[in-house]
Design a protein around this motif. Structure first.
Motif, PDB file in Angstrom:
ATOM      1  N   PHE A  92     -23.602  32.925   9.201  1.00 42.65           N
ATOM      2  CA  PHE A  92     -23.306  33.944   8.190  1.00 42.65           C
ATOM      3  C   PHE A  92     -22.060  34.721   8.595  1.00 42.65           C
ATOM      4  CE2 PHE A  92     -27.957  33.400   7.959  1.00 42.65           C
ATOM      5  CZ  PHE A  92     -28.060  33.051   6.619  1.00 42.65           C
ATOM      6  N   LEU A  93     -21.158  34.867   7.663  1.00 42.35           N
ATOM      7  CA  LEU A  93     -19.958  35.649   7.929  1.00 42.35           C
ATOM      8  C   LEU A  93     -19.920  36.841   6.973  1.00 42.35           C
ATOM      9  CD1 LEU A  93     -17.293  32.803   8.354  1.00 42.35           C
ATOM     10  CD2 LEU A  93     -18.478  34.066  10.152  1.00 42.35           C
ATOM     11  N   MET A  94     -19.399  37.936   7.469  1.00 42.38           N
ATOM     12  CA  MET A  94     -19.337  39.180   6.702  1.00 42.38           C
ATOM     13  C   MET A  94     -17.894  39.386   6.230  1.00 42.38           C
ATOM     14  SD  MET A  94     -20.741  42.543   8.502  1.00 42.38           S
ATOM     15  CE  MET A  94     -19.385  43.663   8.443  1.00 42.38           C
ATOM     16  N   PRO A  95     -17.706  39.688   4.944  1.00 40.05           N
ATOM     17  CA  PRO A  95     -16.329  39.880   4.476  1.00 40.05           C
ATOM     18  C   PRO A  95     -15.807  41.262   4.866  1.00 40.05           C
ATOM     19  CG  PRO A  95     -17.827  40.342   2.686  1.00 40.05           C
ATOM     20  CD  PRO A  95     -18.678  39.934   3.857  1.00 40.05           C
ATOM     21  N   ASP A  96     -14.532  41.483   4.661  1.00 40.20           N
ATOM     22  CA  ASP A  96     -13.946  42.800   4.820  1.00 40.20           C
ATOM     23  C   ASP A  96     -14.690  43.782   3.898  1.00 40.20           C
ATOM     24  OD1 ASP A  96     -11.196  44.025   5.879  1.00 40.20           O
ATOM     25  OD2 ASP A  96     -11.632  44.862   3.899  1.00 40.20           O
ATOM     26  N   ASP A  97     -14.799  45.047   4.344  1.00 37.65           N
ATOM     27  CA  ASP A  97     -15.533  46.084   3.579  1.00 37.65           C
ATOM     28  C   ASP A  97     -15.180  46.132   2.091  1.00 37.65           C
ATOM     29  OD1 ASP A  97     -16.728  46.810   5.851  1.00 37.65           O
ATOM     30  OD2 ASP A  97     -15.659  48.722   6.108  1.00 37.65           O
ATOM     31  N   GLN A  98     -13.890  45.957   1.784  1.00 37.59           N
ATOM     32  CA  GLN A  98     -13.458  46.092   0.381  1.00 37.59           C
ATOM     33  C   GLN A  98     -14.087  45.041  -0.537  1.00 37.59           C
ATOM     34  OE1 GLN A  98      -9.255  45.031  -0.272  1.00 37.59           O
ATOM     35  NE2 GLN A  98      -9.235  44.271   1.833  1.00 37.59           N
ATOM     36  N   TYR A  99     -14.658  43.972   0.053  1.00 38.88           N
ATOM     37  CA  TYR A  99     -15.246  42.907  -0.772  1.00 38.88           C
ATOM     38  C   TYR A  99     -16.772  42.941  -0.809  1.00 38.88           C
ATOM     39  CZ  TYR A  99     -10.496  41.220  -0.183  1.00 38.88           C
ATOM     40  OH  TYR A  99      -9.142  41.132  -0.175  1.00 38.88           O
ATOM     41  N   ASP A 133     -11.847  35.522   1.578  1.00 40.19           N
ATOM     42  CA  ASP A 133     -11.920  36.220   2.869  1.00 40.19           C
ATOM     43  C   ASP A 133     -12.845  35.449   3.831  1.00 40.19           C
ATOM     44  OD1 ASP A 133     -11.661  39.286   4.112  1.00 40.19           O
ATOM     45  OD2 ASP A 133     -13.537  38.305   4.606  1.00 40.19           O
ATOM     46  N   ILE A 134     -13.964  34.962   3.305  1.00 37.77           N
ATOM     47  CA  ILE A 134     -14.908  34.184   4.133  1.00 37.77           C
ATOM     48  C   ILE A 134     -14.257  32.855   4.556  1.00 37.77           C
ATOM     49  CG2 ILE A 134     -17.149  32.945   4.098  1.00 37.77           C
ATOM     50  CD1 ILE A 134     -17.481  35.999   4.198  1.00 37.77           C
ATOM     51  N   ILE A 135     -13.552  32.222   3.625  1.00 36.81           N
ATOM     52  CA  ILE A 135     -12.878  30.946   3.939  1.00 36.81           C
ATOM     53  C   ILE A 135     -11.857  31.157   5.059  1.00 36.81           C
ATOM     54  CG2 ILE A 135     -11.304  29.173   3.028  1.00 36.81           C
ATOM     55  CD1 ILE A 135     -12.665  29.631   0.246  1.00 36.81           C
ATOM     56  N   GLN A 136     -11.080  32.244   4.957  1.00 32.87           N
ATOM     57  CA  GLN A 136     -10.057  32.514   5.989  1.00 32.87           C
ATOM     58  C   GLN A 136     -10.702  32.767   7.348  1.00 32.87           C
ATOM     59  OE1 GLN A 136      -8.253  35.634   3.744  1.00 32.87           O
ATOM     60  NE2 GLN A 136      -6.573  34.350   3.019  1.00 32.87           N
ATOM     61  N   ARG A 137     -11.801  33.481   7.356  1.00 35.64           N
ATOM     62  CA  ARG A 137     -12.504  33.728   8.631  1.00 35.64           C
ATOM     63  C   ARG A 137     -13.031  32.413   9.209  1.00 35.64           C
ATOM     64  NH1 ARG A 137     -13.246  39.228   9.211  1.00 35.64           N
ATOM     65  NH2 ARG A 137     -12.606  40.215   7.272  1.00 35.64           N
ATOM     66  N   ALA A 138     -13.628  31.579   8.351  1.00 37.19           N
ATOM     67  CA  ALA A 138     -14.182  30.300   8.819  1.00 37.19           C
ATOM     68  C   ALA A 138     -13.066  29.393   9.342  1.00 37.19           C
ATOM     69  CB  ALA A 138     -14.937  29.620   7.674  1.00 37.19           C
ATOM     70  N   ALA A 139     -11.906  29.441   8.685  1.00 35.21           N
ATOM     71  CA  ALA A 139     -10.783  28.578   9.092  1.00 35.21           C
ATOM     72  C   ALA A 139     -10.291  28.918  10.493  1.00 35.21           C
ATOM     73  CB  ALA A 139      -9.650  28.702   8.079  1.00 35.21           C
ATOM     74  N   LYS A 140     -10.540  30.169  10.932  1.00 39.51           N
ATOM     75  CA  LYS A 140     -10.135  30.564  12.285  1.00 39.51           C
ATOM     76  C   LYS A 140     -11.166  30.144  13.327  1.00 39.51           C
ATOM     77  CE  LYS A 140      -7.559  34.612  10.835  1.00 39.51           C
ATOM     78  NZ  LYS A 140      -7.888  35.965  10.468  1.00 39.51           N
ATOM     79  N   LEU A 141     -12.376  29.887  12.859  1.00 43.54           N
ATOM     80  CA  LEU A 141     -13.461  29.568  13.797  1.00 43.54           C
ATOM     81  C   LEU A 141     -13.715  28.066  13.955  1.00 43.54           C
ATOM     82  CD1 LEU A 141     -16.100  32.214  12.630  1.00 43.54           C
ATOM     83  CD2 LEU A 141     -14.789  32.265  14.754  1.00 43.54           C
ATOM     84  N   PHE A 142     -13.385  27.303  12.905  1.00 46.32           N
ATOM     85  CA  PHE A 142     -13.703  25.870  12.927  1.00 46.32           C
ATOM     86  C   PHE A 142     -12.440  25.042  12.728  1.00 46.32           C
ATOM     87  CE2 PHE A 142     -17.476  28.165  11.666  1.00 46.32           C
ATOM     88  CZ  PHE A 142     -18.403  27.644  12.539  1.00 46.32           C
ATOM     89  N   GLU A 143     -12.491  23.810  13.267  1.00 45.95           N
ATOM     90  CA  GLU A 143     -11.321  22.937  13.142  1.00 45.95           C
ATOM     91  C   GLU A 143     -11.054  22.567  11.687  1.00 45.95           C
ATOM     92  OE1 GLU A 143     -11.603  19.455  15.650  1.00 45.95           O
ATOM     93  OE2 GLU A 143     -11.351  20.766  17.392  1.00 45.95           O
ATOM     94  N   HIS A 144     -12.135  22.343  10.965  1.00 44.11           N
ATOM     95  CA  HIS A 144     -12.001  21.895   9.588  1.00 44.11           C
ATOM     96  C   HIS A 144     -13.077  22.564   8.721  1.00 44.11           C
ATOM     97  CE1 HIS A 144     -11.718  18.212   6.701  1.00 44.11           C
ATOM     98  NE2 HIS A 144     -11.225  19.310   6.193  1.00 44.11           N
ATOM     99  N   VAL A 145     -12.655  23.109   7.614  1.00 43.37           N
ATOM    100  CA  VAL A 145     -13.602  23.759   6.698  1.00 43.37           C
ATOM    101  C   VAL A 145     -13.537  23.052   5.347  1.00 43.37           C
ATOM    102  CG1 VAL A 145     -14.215  25.917   5.500  1.00 43.37           C
ATOM    103  CG2 VAL A 145     -13.360  26.004   7.859  1.00 43.37           C
ATOM    104  N   ILE A 146     -14.704  22.706   4.829  1.00 46.12           N
ATOM    105  CA  ILE A 146     -14.756  22.097   3.487  1.00 46.12           C
ATOM    106  C   ILE A 146     -15.423  23.096   2.540  1.00 46.12           C
ATOM    107  CG2 ILE A 146     -15.591  20.168   2.092  1.00 46.12           C
ATOM    108  CD1 ILE A 146     -15.868  18.546   4.718  1.00 46.12           C
ATOM    109  N   VAL A 147     -14.707  23.496   1.522  1.00 45.40           N
ATOM    110  CA  VAL A 147     -15.290  24.366   0.494  1.00 45.40           C
ATOM    111  C   VAL A 147     -15.948  23.423  -0.510  1.00 45.40           C
ATOM    112  CG1 VAL A 147     -14.846  26.152  -1.234  1.00 45.40           C
ATOM    113  CG2 VAL A 147     -13.431  26.051   0.839  1.00 45.40           C
ATOM    114  N   ALA A 148     -17.272  23.475  -0.603  1.00 45.14           N
ATOM    115  CA  ALA A 148     -18.015  22.522  -1.438  1.00 45.14           C
ATOM    116  C   ALA A 148     -18.487  23.209  -2.724  1.00 45.14           C
ATOM    117  CB  ALA A 148     -19.193  21.961  -0.648  1.00 45.14           C
ATOM    118  N   VAL A 149     -17.862  22.845  -3.815  1.00 47.04           N
ATOM    119  CA  VAL A 149     -18.171  23.442  -5.115  1.00 47.04           C
ATOM    120  C   VAL A 149     -19.387  22.736  -5.712  1.00 47.04           C
ATOM    121  CG1 VAL A 149     -17.252  23.867  -7.435  1.00 47.04           C
ATOM    122  CG2 VAL A 149     -15.729  24.006  -5.446  1.00 47.04           C
ATOM    123  N   SER A 150     -20.433  23.500  -5.977  1.00 44.74           N
ATOM    124  CA  SER A 150     -21.669  22.847  -6.428  1.00 44.74           C
ATOM    125  C   SER A 150     -21.583  22.395  -7.882  1.00 44.74           C
ATOM    126  CB  SER A 150     -22.870  23.761  -6.208  1.00 44.74           C
ATOM    127  OG  SER A 150     -22.715  24.904  -6.975  1.00 44.74           O
TER     128      SER A 150
END
Ligand code: ADP
Length: 163
Positions: free
Chosen positions: A117-124, A20-37
């Motif tokens: 900081f992004l807030m997920p949908d209530d259900q999450y 849900d956070i990734i989808q929100r970020a994808a709407k706000l930024f041109e490119h999103v990198i999910v960085a797995v630690s």
């Protein structure tokens, strides 16, 4: 101005809340990198390659989202990628202590980095990877908490489901 955002985390495993956070970020930024630690000091249930595979399967429908692994300092990684924005998810007040500490630490290490900081949908709100692992360990299905590919991986790792 940089339009690249990096969303770092353990993703052990990726949950519907993370997605849900990734989808929100994808709407706000041109490119999103999910960085797995790839932090050896943290004991994860899934290996880095397993966690990356689960992220990659889950972001298939998002053309401006990529997945990568990250081992060193976050701010160095952002510099290398010419990114200025760090995404983190905020669920409940109890997240804030740790998240603020992390954000202020990263700001000290690099003035150029902004944490968003992004807030997920209530259900999450009450969904965490650790709870999902526990549920899977106890033998229950996890489809409502994680993408279906991840649910299958949890079943393989922790054994059969009751449903
Ligand atoms: P870390 O070990 O870096 O905290 P996690 O994978 O646990 O890695 O979390 C990565 C980020 O995603 C954190 O900012 C965390 O608060 C956020 N997050 C975790 N679960 C959820 C959720 N259900 N909804 C929104 N954000 C979440």
């Amino acid at each position: 101005m940089s339009r690249i955002a990096v969303y770092p985390g353990s993703f052990d495993p990726l949950t519907r809340g993370h997605l849900d956070i990734i989808q929100r970020a994808a709407k706000l930024f041109e490119h999103v990198i999910v960085a797995v630690s790839n932090n050896a000091s943290k004991k994860n249930s899934f290996s880095v390659s397993e966690r990356i595979e689960m992220v990659e399967e889950s972001i298939r429908g998002l053309p401006n989202v990529d997945c990568d692994t990250i081992g060193g300092l976050l701010v160095d990684y952002l510099r290398k990628k010419k990114a200025r924005v760090l995404i983190r998810g905020l669920r409940v007040v109890s997240d804030m202590d740790y998240e603020f500490q992390l954000a202020s630490f990263n700001r000290r290490l690099s003035k150029d980095v902004e944490t968003v900081f992004l807030m997920p949908d209530d259900q999450y709100t009450y969904l965490s990877a650790s709870m999902v692992r526990e549920v899977a360990r106890l033998g229950a299905g996890t489809d409502q908490f994680v993408p279906s590919f991840v649910a299958r991986r949890l079943k393989l790792k922790f054994g059969g489901s009751r449903d």
